[in-house]
Design a protein around this motif. Structure first.
Motif, mmCIF file in Angstrom:
data_model
loop_
_atom_site.group_PDB
_atom_site.id
_atom_site.type_symbol
_atom_site.label_atom_id
_atom_site.label_comp_id
_atom_site.label_asym_id
_atom_site.label_seq_id
_atom_site.Cartn_x
_atom_site.Cartn_y
_atom_site.Cartn_z
ATOM 1 N N MET A 5 17.458 66.134 7.997
ATOM 2 C CA MET A 5 17.775 65.381 9.214
ATOM 3 C C MET A 5 19.004 64.513 8.960
ATOM 4 O O MET A 5 19.180 64.003 7.845
ATOM 5 N N ASN A 6 19.787 64.336 10.005
ATOM 6 C CA ASN A 6 20.767 63.261 9.978
ATOM 7 C C ASN A 6 20.196 62.100 10.808
ATOM 8 O O ASN A 6 19.050 62.174 11.279
ATOM 9 N N ARG A 7 20.979 61.078 10.965
ATOM 10 C CA ARG A 7 20.508 59.881 11.641
ATOM 11 C C ARG A 7 20.039 60.171 13.067
ATOM 12 O O ARG A 7 18.982 59.720 13.496
ATOM 13 N N GLU A 8 20.827 60.956 13.779
ATOM 14 C CA GLU A 8 20.492 61.254 15.167
ATOM 15 C C GLU A 8 19.208 62.100 15.258
ATOM 16 O O GLU A 8 18.382 61.887 16.146
ATOM 17 N N TRP A 42 18.380 68.680 11.442
ATOM 18 C CA TRP A 42 19.791 69.011 11.411
ATOM 19 C C TRP A 42 19.917 70.371 10.728
ATOM 20 O O TRP A 42 19.484 70.531 9.588
ATOM 21 N N SER A 43 20.456 71.337 11.448
ATOM 22 C CA SER A 43 20.648 72.652 10.857
ATOM 23 C C SER A 43 21.954 72.652 10.076
ATOM 24 O O SER A 43 23.036 72.525 10.662
ATOM 25 N N ARG A 44 21.827 72.798 8.752
ATOM 26 C CA ARG A 44 23.035 72.810 7.925
ATOM 27 C C ARG A 44 23.829 74.091 8.135
ATOM 28 O O ARG A 44 25.054 74.079 8.087
ATOM 29 N N SER A 45 23.129 75.208 8.394
ATOM 30 C CA SER A 45 23.856 76.470 8.585
ATOM 31 C C SER A 45 24.606 76.479 9.925
ATOM 32 O O SER A 45 25.723 76.969 10.012
ATOM 33 N N ARG A 46 23.982 75.914 10.950
ATOM 34 C CA ARG A 46 24.620 75.926 12.271
ATOM 35 C C ARG A 46 25.393 74.636 12.559
ATOM 36 O O ARG A 46 26.075 74.533 13.569
ATOM 37 N N GLN A 47 25.205 73.641 11.676
ATOM 38 C CA GLN A 47 25.898 72.352 11.833
ATOM 39 C C GLN A 47 25.672 71.742 13.227
ATOM 40 O O GLN A 47 26.614 71.321 13.913
ATOM 41 N N ARG A 48 24.384 71.729 13.601
ATOM 42 C CA ARG A 48 24.044 71.074 14.871
ATOM 43 C C ARG A 48 22.587 70.636 14.845
ATOM 44 O O ARG A 48 21.807 71.091 14.007
ATOM 45 N N LEU A 49 22.212 69.768 15.788
ATOM 46 C CA LEU A 49 20.816 69.377 15.924
ATOM 47 C C LEU A 49 19.988 70.608 16.275
ATOM 48 O O LEU A 49 20.428 71.477 17.021
ATOM 49 N N TRP A 50 18.783 70.642 15.726
ATOM 50 C CA TRP A 50 17.905 71.779 15.903
ATOM 51 C C TRP A 50 16.523 71.246 16.280
ATOM 52 O O TRP A 50 15.804 70.737 15.437
ATOM 53 N N HIS A 51 16.230 71.326 17.582
ATOM 54 C CA HIS A 51 14.912 70.933 18.056
ATOM 55 C C HIS A 51 13.980 72.091 17.724
ATOM 56 O O HIS A 51 13.973 73.113 18.420
ATOM 57 N N LYS A 52 13.220 71.922 16.654
ATOM 58 C CA LYS A 52 12.348 72.996 16.149
ATOM 59 C C LYS A 52 11.497 73.568 17.284
ATOM 60 O O LYS A 52 10.819 72.797 17.982
ATOM 61 N N GLY A 53 11.559 74.874 17.456
ATOM 62 C CA GLY A 53 10.809 75.512 18.529
ATOM 63 C C GLY A 53 11.636 75.786 19.769
ATOM 64 O O GLY A 53 11.140 76.404 20.710
#
Lengths: 130, 130
Positions: free
Chosen positions: B33-36, B50-61
């Motif tokens: 996770m990042n801060r956001e 935080w998805s490191r591969s996609r470099q974006r927030l990832w709301h699981k599901g």
């Protein structure tokens, strides 16, 4: 190609490791291993981590006596995280945390603050003075 | 100084996160996770990584429907690892892994090799095709 080569070590040659208590299911701690640490853990049947702060192998319990017997070593789908199922030795109930608590995860988010929830089972001064 | 400032974010602004099933105690997955992401997790009551591969927030599901309801957010002694207690939604029993398995930790060390132990509960093609 050995089982150690299948692991996707990070750019520092490390893999994150979660230690979970076999009996209770409690997550006790989180640490890192390099290749040698994981090889020795498998060989010994006791957790050997890589201490990033001390930059050396760290046989958990070497100072505290709080050894972790390893029952199960698991690897995740991406081959880049290890999960150990352990019995936490040296004190009853087990103390995995250097603060003298059962688990390192003793702070709980509540109402926009971290609250300490779990008691100290043994004073760290007595853990590390022997 | 907020609860988010107390976390020791790494040099990429991330913190490792362990997701544990509240009911069973099973460790389901490991992510970052990042801060956001952590702020939104606390606000929503659902895991946002935080998805490191996609470099974006990832709301699981968000794609699979396999949302994680978060009951408890814990922080470790060094303020640099987060543990979530979750209920894994969207399938019974819960599927946390993108391979369609209950947990990401389905490979077990045995006799110098990794053995796959846990069954696929749902074909990933059907998880992600909707």
């Amino acid at each position: 190609m050995t089982w150690l080569d299948e692991i996707r070590w990070d750019d520092q040659g490390l893999v994150p490791v979660i230690a979970q208590e076999a009996g209770s299911g409690d997550v006790l701690m989180f640490a890192w291993m390099n290749r040698e640490a994981l090889a020795r853990t498998a060989e010994l049947g006791e957790a050997v981590y890589w201490s990033r702060s001390r930059q050396r192998l760290w046989h958990k319990g070497e100072e505290s006596g709080h050894i972790q017997t390893v029952h199960d070593i698991r690897l995740d789908c991406d081959n880049d995280v290890v999960l150990l199922k352990v019995t936490q030795r040296g004190h009853e109930p087990g103390i995995a945390c250097h603060t003298g608590r059962h688990s390192c995860f003793f702070k709980r988010y509540d109402n926009a603050a971290w609250q300490t929830t779990d008691p100290v089972l043994k004073d760290p001064e007595h853990i590390y003075s022997k």
